[in-house]
Enzyme design. Structure first.
Site, PDB file in Angstrom:
ATOM      1  N   TYR A  14       0.996  -1.277   0.082  1.00  0.00           N
ATOM      2  CA  TYR A  14       0.125   0.055  -0.244  1.00  0.00           C
ATOM      3  C   TYR A  14       0.638   1.281   0.067  1.00  0.00           C
ATOM      4  O   TYR A  14       0.186   2.449   0.004  1.00  0.00           O
ATOM      5  CB  TYR A  14      -0.995   0.023   1.158  1.00  0.00           C
ATOM      6  CG  TYR A  14      -1.723  -1.101   1.102  1.00  0.00           C
ATOM      7  CD1 TYR A  14      -3.031  -1.107   0.240  1.00  0.00           C
ATOM      8  CD2 TYR A  14      -1.627  -2.304   1.866  1.00  0.00           C
ATOM      9  CE1 TYR A  14      -4.024  -2.116   0.202  1.00  0.00           C
ATOM     10  CE2 TYR A  14      -2.588  -3.292   1.992  1.00  0.00           C
ATOM     11  CZ  TYR A  14      -3.591  -3.317   1.197  1.00  0.00           C
ATOM     12  OH  TYR A  14      -4.647  -4.464   1.065  1.00  0.00           O
ATOM     13  N   HIS A  19      -4.674   6.386  -0.769  1.00  0.00           N
ATOM     14  CA  HIS A  19      -5.414   6.099   0.560  1.00  0.00           C
ATOM     15  C   HIS A  19      -4.427   6.150   1.854  1.00  0.00           C
ATOM     16  O   HIS A  19      -4.656   6.293   3.208  1.00  0.00           O
ATOM     17  CB  HIS A  19      -5.849   4.593   0.726  1.00  0.00           C
ATOM     18  CG  HIS A  19      -7.391   4.270   1.306  1.00  0.00           C
ATOM     19  ND1 HIS A  19      -7.896   5.499   1.442  1.00  0.00           N
ATOM     20  CD2 HIS A  19      -7.861   3.332   1.993  1.00  0.00           C
ATOM     21  CE1 HIS A  19      -9.027   4.967   2.163  1.00  0.00           C
ATOM     22  NE2 HIS A  19      -9.116   3.565   2.282  1.00  0.00           N
ATOM     23  N   TYR A  64      -4.780  -1.620   9.823  1.00  0.00           N
ATOM     24  CA  TYR A  64      -5.360  -1.254   8.476  1.00  0.00           C
ATOM     25  C   TYR A  64      -6.532  -0.325   8.646  1.00  0.00           C
ATOM     26  O   TYR A  64      -7.038  -0.144   9.854  1.00  0.00           O
ATOM     27  CB  TYR A  64      -6.064  -2.813   7.903  1.00  0.00           C
ATOM     28  CG  TYR A  64      -5.118  -3.765   7.355  1.00  0.00           C
ATOM     29  CD1 TYR A  64      -4.555  -3.679   6.159  1.00  0.00           C
ATOM     30  CD2 TYR A  64      -4.234  -4.652   8.032  1.00  0.00           C
ATOM     31  CE1 TYR A  64      -3.357  -4.190   5.743  1.00  0.00           C
ATOM     32  CE2 TYR A  64      -3.299  -5.198   7.735  1.00  0.00           C
ATOM     33  CZ  TYR A  64      -2.709  -5.344   6.455  1.00  0.00           C
ATOM     34  OH  TYR A  64      -1.749  -5.812   5.777  1.00  0.00           O
ATOM     35  N   ASN A  66      -9.678   0.395   8.010  1.00  0.00           N
ATOM     36  CA  ASN A  66     -11.128   0.297   8.493  1.00  0.00           C
ATOM     37  C   ASN A  66     -11.221  -0.135  10.104  1.00  0.00           C
ATOM     38  O   ASN A  66     -12.124  -0.055  10.548  1.00  0.00           O
ATOM     39  CB  ASN A  66     -11.899  -0.902   7.920  1.00  0.00           C
ATOM     40  CG  ASN A  66     -11.932  -0.484   6.268  1.00  0.00           C
ATOM     41  OD1 ASN A  66     -11.375   0.395   5.821  1.00  0.00           O
ATOM     42  ND2 ASN A  66     -12.374  -1.401   5.472  1.00  0.00           N
ATOM     43  N   ASN A 112     -13.920   5.119   5.662  1.00  0.00           N
ATOM     44  CA  ASN A 112     -14.197   3.961   6.710  1.00  0.00           C
ATOM     45  C   ASN A 112     -13.252   4.067   8.030  1.00  0.00           C
ATOM     46  O   ASN A 112     -13.444   3.861   9.252  1.00  0.00           O
ATOM     47  CB  ASN A 112     -14.134   2.495   6.218  1.00  0.00           C
ATOM     48  CG  ASN A 112     -15.260   2.171   5.366  1.00  0.00           C
ATOM     49  OD1 ASN A 112     -16.244   2.676   5.504  1.00  0.00           O
ATOM     50  ND2 ASN A 112     -14.941   1.434   4.235  1.00  0.00           N
TER      51      ASN A 112
END
Length: 196
Positions: A14, A19, A64, A66, A112
């Site tokens: 990532y 994000h 992570y 969320n 989220n």
């Protein structure tokens, strides 16, 4: 004590994605203020130091995106902080790259990571910096694919400029000057690029 949190997803997969601009902002703040983010606690990578004489904790949750609230709640409890002592930096798809929106409270707006934080903290009255990652996605492209994609070359300079501003705004927050940061670095209404 002030806590500055940048949201993102761990692992190299990532790294550098839209994000993960929260992580990028924390890295920029850490570098500018010579703070090492080298401790693993609170389900996060953290580093403590000083910004302009104020003690700060820089945080990159490892839960992570969320589940970000699972990392931040224990920090709040451990240091006995108020919600106003925590600044969260995260991506906003509704703002163009390079733009920042600073607020002292507000809803998750469909993000989220913020939903998780608001749920775990039991309120939304904490400062935040939203970093624009561009709302114009390609037709037919899945939202998750877009936010987990990388910045295009023409967006990278805008992003770097936004991260510089986010760093300066976070430094003002650390010194109880968030209203000044809002006046200096926040865009007003949502701006859209006009096609010529």
């Amino acid at each position: 004590m002030k806590v500055i949190v940048g949201l993102g997803n761990p692992t190299d997969q990532y790294k550098g994605t839209r994000h993960n601009v929260g992580y990028m902002a924390i890295d920029r703040i850490a570098e500018a203020n010579r703070i090492n983010i080298n401790q693993h606690k609170f389900k996060a990578m953290v580093g403590s130091g000083f910004i302009g004489g104020s003690k700060v904790l820089l945080v990159k949750p490892l839960t992570y995106m969320n589940l970000s609230g699972e990392s931040i709640r224990p920090i709040l409890d451990f240091y006995k902080l108020d919600l106003s002592d925590i600044l969260v930096i995260y991506d906003d798809i509704s703002l163009d790259p390079g733009m920042l929106r600073l607020r002292t409270k507000g809803s998750a707006g469909g993000h989220n990571g913020m939903k998780s934080i608001i749920k775990h903290l039991g309120g939304d009255t904490f400062p935040r910096i939203r970093v624009g990652i561009g709302g114009e996605k390609h037709p037919g492209q899945d939202l998750a694919d877009y936010v987990l994609g990388h910045f295009k070359d023409d967006e990278k300079e805008l992003l770097s400029d936004a991260l510089d501003k986010a760093e300066k705004a976070a430094e003002l927050f650390a010194q109880d000057e968030f209203s000044e940061a809002m006046n200096k670095y926040s865009v007003g209404k949502k701006k859209r690029k006009t096609l010529e």
